[in-house]
Design an enzyme around this catalytic site. Structure first.
Site, PDB file in Angstrom:
ATOM      1  N   ASP A 119     -12.436   9.634  -6.562  1.00  0.00           N
ATOM      2  CA  ASP A 119     -12.036   8.438  -7.313  1.00  0.00           C
ATOM      3  C   ASP A 119     -12.495   8.648  -8.757  1.00  0.00           C
ATOM      4  O   ASP A 119     -13.646   8.390  -9.094  1.00  0.00           O
ATOM      5  CB  ASP A 119     -12.686   7.194  -6.683  1.00  0.00           C
ATOM      6  CG  ASP A 119     -12.070   5.904  -7.192  1.00  0.00           C
ATOM      7  OD1 ASP A 119     -11.228   5.971  -8.113  1.00  0.00           O
ATOM      8  OD2 ASP A 119     -12.427   4.825  -6.672  1.00  0.00           O
ATOM      9  N   HIS A 169       0.165   3.204 -10.509  1.00  0.00           N
ATOM     10  CA  HIS A 169      -0.779   3.696  -9.478  1.00  0.00           C
ATOM     11  C   HIS A 169      -0.014   4.486  -8.404  1.00  0.00           C
ATOM     12  O   HIS A 169       0.130   4.051  -7.262  1.00  0.00           O
ATOM     13  CB  HIS A 169      -1.450   2.452  -8.879  1.00  0.00           C
ATOM     14  CG  HIS A 169      -2.614   2.683  -7.994  1.00  0.00           C
ATOM     15  ND1 HIS A 169      -2.590   3.530  -6.911  1.00  0.00           N
ATOM     16  CD2 HIS A 169      -3.853   2.150  -8.028  1.00  0.00           C
ATOM     17  CE1 HIS A 169      -3.762   3.488  -6.316  1.00  0.00           C
ATOM     18  NE2 HIS A 169      -4.548   2.661  -6.973  1.00  0.00           N
ATOM     19  N   GLU A 212      -2.525   8.686 -11.043  1.00  0.00           N
ATOM     20  CA  GLU A 212      -2.109   7.443 -11.682  1.00  0.00           C
ATOM     21  C   GLU A 212      -2.140   7.626 -13.206  1.00  0.00           C
ATOM     22  O   GLU A 212      -3.070   8.224 -13.735  1.00  0.00           O
ATOM     23  CB  GLU A 212      -3.068   6.325 -11.274  1.00  0.00           C
ATOM     24  CG  GLU A 212      -3.332   6.299  -9.772  1.00  0.00           C
ATOM     25  CD  GLU A 212      -4.532   5.436  -9.385  1.00  0.00           C
ATOM     26  OE1 GLU A 212      -4.848   4.485 -10.130  1.00  0.00           O
ATOM     27  OE2 GLU A 212      -5.148   5.712  -8.349  1.00  0.00           O
ATOM     28  N   ARG A 265       0.856  -1.208   0.000  1.00  0.00           N
ATOM     29  CA  ARG A 265       0.000   0.000   0.000  1.00  0.00           C
ATOM     30  C   ARG A 265       0.882   1.245   0.000  1.00  0.00           C
ATOM     31  O   ARG A 265       1.428   1.627   1.045  1.00  0.00           O
ATOM     32  CB  ARG A 265      -0.896  -0.025   1.245  1.00  0.00           C
ATOM     33  CG  ARG A 265      -1.750   1.208   1.429  1.00  0.00           C
ATOM     34  CD  ARG A 265      -2.886   1.319   0.452  1.00  0.00           C
ATOM     35  NE  ARG A 265      -3.888   0.290   0.636  1.00  0.00           N
ATOM     36  CZ  ARG A 265      -4.816  -0.005  -0.287  1.00  0.00           C
ATOM     37  NH1 ARG A 265      -4.864   0.668  -1.421  1.00  0.00           N
ATOM     38  NH2 ARG A 265      -5.688  -0.970  -0.063  1.00  0.00           N
ATOM     39  N   ARG A 288       0.976  -6.785  -9.651  1.00  0.00           N
ATOM     40  CA  ARG A 288       1.433  -6.137  -8.413  1.00  0.00           C
ATOM     41  C   ARG A 288       1.649  -7.116  -7.262  1.00  0.00           C
ATOM     42  O   ARG A 288       2.157  -6.710  -6.213  1.00  0.00           O
ATOM     43  CB  ARG A 288       0.471  -5.019  -7.997  1.00  0.00           C
ATOM     44  CG  ARG A 288      -0.908  -5.478  -7.566  1.00  0.00           C
ATOM     45  CD  ARG A 288      -1.751  -4.312  -7.063  1.00  0.00           C
ATOM     46  NE  ARG A 288      -3.085  -4.737  -6.640  1.00  0.00           N
ATOM     47  CZ  ARG A 288      -3.922  -4.000  -5.934  1.00  0.00           C
ATOM     48  NH1 ARG A 288      -3.585  -2.785  -5.552  1.00  0.00           N
ATOM     49  NH2 ARG A 288      -5.116  -4.461  -5.608  1.00  0.00           N
ATOM     50  N   GLN A 319      -8.525  -7.495  -7.581  1.00  0.00           N
ATOM     51  CA  GLN A 319      -8.562  -6.121  -8.080  1.00  0.00           C
ATOM     52  C   GLN A 319      -7.190  -5.738  -8.666  1.00  0.00           C
ATOM     53  O   GLN A 319      -6.148  -6.131  -8.145  1.00  0.00           O
ATOM     54  CB  GLN A 319      -8.945  -5.247  -6.884  1.00  0.00           C
ATOM     55  CG  GLN A 319      -8.553  -3.825  -6.945  1.00  0.00           C
ATOM     56  CD  GLN A 319      -9.758  -2.886  -6.832  1.00  0.00           C
ATOM     57  OE1 GLN A 319     -10.843  -3.193  -7.292  1.00  0.00           O
ATOM     58  NE2 GLN A 319      -9.543  -1.740  -6.222  1.00  0.00           N
TER      59      GLN A 319
HETATM   60  C1  BG6 Z   1      -7.770   3.307  -7.536  1.00  0.00           C
HETATM   61  C2  BG6 Z   1      -9.195   2.959  -7.853  1.00  0.00           C
HETATM   62  O1  BG6 Z   1      -7.009   3.290  -8.696  1.00  0.00           O
HETATM   63  O2  BG6 Z   1      -7.249   2.338  -6.630  1.00  0.00           O
HETATM   64  C3  BG6 Z   1     -10.003   2.927  -6.557  1.00  0.00           C
HETATM   65  O3  BG6 Z   1      -9.742   3.912  -8.761  1.00  0.00           O
HETATM   66  C4  BG6 Z   1      -9.375   1.932  -5.599  1.00  0.00           C
HETATM   67  O4  BG6 Z   1     -11.354   2.558  -6.845  1.00  0.00           O
HETATM   68  C5  BG6 Z   1      -7.915   2.309  -5.397  1.00  0.00           C
HETATM   69  O5  BG6 Z   1     -10.081   1.966  -4.373  1.00  0.00           O
HETATM   70  C6  BG6 Z   1      -7.150   1.374  -4.460  1.00  0.00           C
HETATM   71  O6  BG6 Z   1      -7.270   0.069  -4.883  1.00  0.00           O
HETATM   72  P1  BG6 Z   1      -6.652  -1.118  -4.024  1.00  0.00           P
HETATM   73  O7  BG6 Z   1      -7.054  -2.388  -4.718  1.00  0.00           O
HETATM   74  O8  BG6 Z   1      -5.169  -0.925  -4.023  1.00  0.00           O
HETATM   75  O9  BG6 Z   1      -7.251  -0.983  -2.646  1.00  0.00           O
END
Ligand code: BG6
Length: 300
Positions: A212, A167, A271, A75, A98, A93
């Site tokens: 977002d 990101h 991003e 993170r 990653r 997601q």
């Molecule tokens: C962003 C998305 O790029 O990443 C958001 O647009 C998302 O919707 C955020 O919450 C974080 O994503 P993650 O999977 O790292 O918690």
């Protein structure tokens, strides 16, 4: 192990250095130092977790609560989102790049003091759902940080359609004091408002609630002005038609177990990639490169 390239015309202090070590969670990482900057890259996710110029505070935000574990995303820093962005039914997601350990292919401290590191996404079971491809990531550190994600479709007859996104989490003094520039006039999908399509009307975007947004056909440079840290950050890019701006704000921060409740005040994600209607379709044998250059200077 520490290595530096020998060049008789250059003093050792003027050369970049690469050090291999066990990072957090005992995950292997590289620490890089150049005459202007220091950086950290985990092989896990090819994840740049740190970049700092010698006379500045860190450029990248990294959560104090981040996990550093196999199969889990880090993170903060710069997650490499590929081959899809966001949720995909039944799958994780933001793709699998990653959360995979990437192979280190090359590192090169250059005579000019910069250091480049090249990583490659190894073959993995998740990739078999796509035509055969290679994904290389070239990270170059000097006064600035340049990232290039190069994807090649190795198939002889099938198109490869994918999304990508670097990101990037930026460290800011106070998210409510920053302004984000360069997106005026662009259409965006507002994920906080059920993906409604809207148009950006502001020259200077301010953040005062959850944000977002997926800006479409966004090919230009974005700038973050941060009066608290007295810094201006430039995000220059090529091969990118999407910019995503994200801050989770209060409620979402509380829901994320790998993010501190108050940390939303110290970060913003800007991003760069190609997502949603700007996804990439590569013909058999073709390559695409997403290049992002991050630089900073004092805010006058
Ligand atoms: C962003 C998305 O790029 O990443 C958001 O647009 C998302 O919707 C955020 O919450 C974080 O994503 P993650 O999977 O790292 O918690």
């Amino acid at each position: 192990m520490t290595t530096s390239q020998s060049d008789k015309s250059t003093t050792p202090e003027a050369l970049g250095r690469v050090t291999f070590l066990d990072g957090q969670g005992e995950l292997p990482m590289l620490e890089i130092s150049t005459p202007w900057s220091t950086a950290g890259i985990y092989l896990h996710g090819a994840h740049v977790t740190q970049f700092q110029k010698k006379d500045e505070s860190p450029l990248l935000f990294l959560s104090q609560c981040s996990r550093f574990a196999e199969g889990q995303p880090i993170r903060g820093g710069i997650p490499v989102v590929f081959p899809w962005f966001g949720a995909r039914e039944g799958l994780g997601q933001h793709g699998f790049a990653r959360i995979k350990p990437w192979d280190l292919k090359e590192f090169a401290p250059a005579p000019d003091g910069s250091v480049s590191v090249r990583l490659r996404l190894p073959d993995c079971p998740e990739a078999s759902a796509f035509p055969p491809f290679t994904a290389d990531y070239l990270v170059t550190m000097s006064q600035s940080l340049t990232l290039a994600l190069i994807v090649t479709n190795l198939s002889k007859d099938a198109e490869f359609t994918f999304e990508n996104c670097l990101h990037t989490y930026f460290d800011v003094g106070d998210v409510t004091a920053i302004t984000i520039h360069g997106l005026k006039g662009l259409a965006y999908l507002d994920k906080v408002a059920s993906f409604q399509e809207k148009t950006e009307t502001r020259d200077a975007i301010r953040i005062a609630s959850e944000v977002d947004r997926v800006y479409q056909n966004a090919t230009g440079t974005v700038e973050i002005r941060d009066p608290r840290l007295g810094r201006r950050i430039r995000v220059d890019k090529e091969g990118s038609a999407s910019t995503v701006v994200w801050n989770p704000w209060i409620a979402k921060s509380r829901q994320m177990s790998d993010f501190g409740n108050e940390e939303y005040t110290r970060m913003v994600c800007v991003e760069s990639g190609n997502v949603a209607s700007n996804s990439i379709s590569l013909a058999p044998g073709a390559s695409s490169t997403l290049t992002v250059k991050l630089s900073s200077e004092a805010l006058k």
